[in-house]
Design a protein around this motif. Structure first.
Motif, mmCIF file in Angstrom:
data_model
loop_
_atom_site.group_PDB
_atom_site.id
_atom_site.type_symbol
_atom_site.label_atom_id
_atom_site.label_comp_id
_atom_site.label_asym_id
_atom_site.label_seq_id
_atom_site.Cartn_x
_atom_site.Cartn_y
_atom_site.Cartn_z
ATOM 1 N N THR A 152 0.975 -1.234 0.003
ATOM 2 C CA THR A 152 0.100 0.001 0.079
ATOM 3 C C THR A 152 0.913 1.196 -0.066
ATOM 4 N N ALA A 153 0.827 2.104 -1.080
ATOM 5 C CA ALA A 153 1.627 3.311 -1.351
ATOM 6 C C ALA A 153 0.846 4.203 -0.808
ATOM 7 N N ALA A 154 1.037 5.186 0.281
ATOM 8 C CA ALA A 154 0.246 6.300 0.717
ATOM 9 C C ALA A 154 0.912 7.486 0.214
ATOM 10 N N ARG A 155 0.266 8.125 -0.869
ATOM 11 C CA ARG A 155 0.821 9.347 -1.574
ATOM 12 C C ARG A 155 0.646 10.376 -0.515
ATOM 13 N N GLY A 156 1.921 10.875 0.209
ATOM 14 C CA GLY A 156 1.800 11.843 1.311
ATOM 15 C C GLY A 156 2.043 13.270 0.533
ATOM 16 N N SER A 157 2.120 14.254 1.221
ATOM 17 C CA SER A 157 2.063 15.577 0.815
ATOM 18 C C SER A 157 2.245 16.588 1.948
ATOM 19 N N MET A 158 2.838 17.479 1.925
ATOM 20 C CA MET A 158 3.103 18.725 2.941
ATOM 21 C C MET A 158 2.917 20.075 1.909
ATOM 22 N N ASP A 159 2.061 21.026 2.522
ATOM 23 C CA ASP A 159 1.744 22.260 1.825
ATOM 24 C C ASP A 159 2.267 23.626 2.736
ATOM 25 N N LEU A 160 2.387 23.251 4.079
ATOM 26 C CA LEU A 160 2.471 24.134 5.024
ATOM 27 C C LEU A 160 3.928 24.481 5.712
ATOM 28 N N GLY A 161 4.825 25.486 4.982
ATOM 29 C CA GLY A 161 5.937 25.699 5.384
ATOM 30 C C GLY A 161 6.078 26.567 6.579
#
Length: 456
Positions: A152-161
């Motif tokens: 299971t590949a969980a495509r993560g993300s961050m947009d809060l620098g």
């Protein structure tokens, strides 16, 4: 359909009744388990290509990992005495320089350690996507395919620098729009909803302190529109609790619920600092938990209330977590650590027993990933993901209970591991890849990453 017959071994089915046999058998036909029972396998079976005498062994479902960060294989042993926030601040500048060859090498290393230790279903939460770094999610998927493990590949993300009040540096985050578009593309390209799927995709913005409310909310909408699961970090530290109270005026669980992030299609990593009300909310909504005892201890996060979560009906599985906070990179050691760490909590010796620990690492993990009908227990019709553990050596020689030997004893050697009915480990060695080559490649890429980080 060819058949593999394993007999004369102890069997822990981890079915709903925890059925076990002191001497039993498992018959695999093609990709599926055909029969499980006491005594020898049925006579007269046709197309048997392999018959295994399991004397001195225990057969269990394959282990299911529910939380990991493969890329961290390249930064093990750093920030050794830091809490989570300090550890992240120290390592984000290094992680922001990863690229596709590095992630491929790290994924192979992380997967190899888990697979040779009994993991048949792996999961990874990758959330660092530096610009121009290549196809990082594809690198992980390629590595899992090479090793032959369910993934299971969980495509993560961050947009809060940091400039927006988040924890990661600005150069380590994506825009909200780019993160959502890339996540949808990953689902469309890779996700397989089939019963015997070897690859599934989950939607996985990183954490409350690294993603915007908009990204969190829109990710939930995207996942439900596409029919995939949701994953993130939650309630890991007291610092996270403070961050959420100061920024949102509520604790993590209430914040998650306000953004659509509680439900049977959601699981969260850690969940250490949860009130009775939080636990009730998870139980009421069927929200799952990935329990990572070694990582929680390494980063001094605390002891998750696993007995209380289970009592509330919360699905709970085990996670290695990233190998920069659990340098062993193994899941079978988490069976033991989950039991021992939870007995340090308020329930003491009544917290968990050995069969509950095994269930966390097998059926519990399958339930957290939404695959309990396919994997996680040894039952006819389920996929043939199983492990044959050798328990007749010195390390387990005087423990009569085979499940206690596996959970409380020294790490047990894996004589055979099957994924989808195909052998991936024999006598403790990986069959699909060269371990020495993986180690050399990982050392090379770790040094390259260190040089890039040092050069700024």
């Amino acid at each position: 359909m060819h058949r593999i017959v394993i007999e004369n071994c102890a069997v822990a089915t981890v079915d709903a009744q925890d059925t076990a046999y002191a001497s039993g058998h498992v018959v695999v036909s093609g990709h599926r388990i055909e029969s499980v029972g006491e005594g020898r396998a049925p006579q007269g079976l046709e197309d048997v290509v392999r018959r295994i005498d399991g004397t001195g062994h225990l057969v269990t479902p394959g282990l299911v990992n529910t939380h990991h960060h493969f890329y961290q294989w390249l930064t093990r042993g750093l920030a050794q005495d830091s809490n989570l926030f300090d550890w992240l601040v120290a390592l984000y500048p290094i992680w922001a320089r990863i690229d596709e060859p590095m992630v491929h090498a790290a994924a192979r290393g992380s997967l190899a350690m888990m697979v040779r230790g009994g993991v048949t279903t792996a999961m990874d939460h990758h959330y660092v996507f530096p610009r121009g770094s290549g196809d990082l999610l594809g690198a992980e998927i390629r590595a899992a395919r090479e090793l032959g493990v369910r993934f299971t590949a969980a495509r993560g993300s961050m947009d809060l620098g940091t400039s927006d009040g988040g924890l990661p540096p600005d150069f380590a985050v994506e825009s909200t729009e780019d993160a959502l578009a890339a996540t949808e593309e990953a689902i469309d390209t890779h996700h397989d909803p089939g019963f015997d799927a070897m690859l599934r995709i989950a939607v996985a913005p990183c954490s409350p302190f690294s993603v915007s409310t908009e990204l969190l909310r829109e990710s939930a909408v995207l996942a439900r529109r596409k029919g995939v699961r949701l994953h993130t970090h939650g309630s890991e530290t007291v610092e996270e609790e403070k961050f959420c109270q100061e920024r949102f005026g509520m604790g993590p669980t209430d914040y998650f619920e306000s953004t659509g992030w509680l439900g049977e299609d959601v699981w969260m990593a850690h969940c250490v600092h949860m009130s009775d009300t939080d636990i009730q909310a998870f139980g009421r909504t069927g929200t799952g938990v990935a329990h990572c005892p070694s990582s929680n201890a390494r980063l001094a996060a605390g002891i998750a209330r696993v007995p209380d979560l289970l009592a509330a009906g919360v699905p709970v599985g085990l996670g290695v977590d990233g190998t920069a906070s659990n340098e062993s990179g193994e899941l079978h050691t988490e069976l033991r650590n989950a039991l021992l760490v939870n007995r340090l909590g308020g329930h003491r010796e009544k917290a968990l027993n050995v069969r509950q620990a095994l269930r966390l690492g097998t059926y519990g993990g399958a339930r957290v990933l939404g695959r309990q009908d396919e994997i996680g227990s040894l039952e006819p019709g389920k996929l043939a993901d199983l492990v044959l553990w050798k328990l007749d050596g010195l390390g387990h020689s005087s423990i009569a209970d085979p499940v206690a030997a596996l959970v409380l004893g020294a790490p047990a050697p894996v004589t055979l591991s099957l994924v989808n009915g195909a052998p991936v480990v024999e006598s403790g060695r990986l069959l699909t890849v060269d371990e020495d080559e993986i180690a050399r490649e990982a050392r090379t890429e770790a040094r390259r990453l260190a040089r890039l980080a040092a050069d700024g």
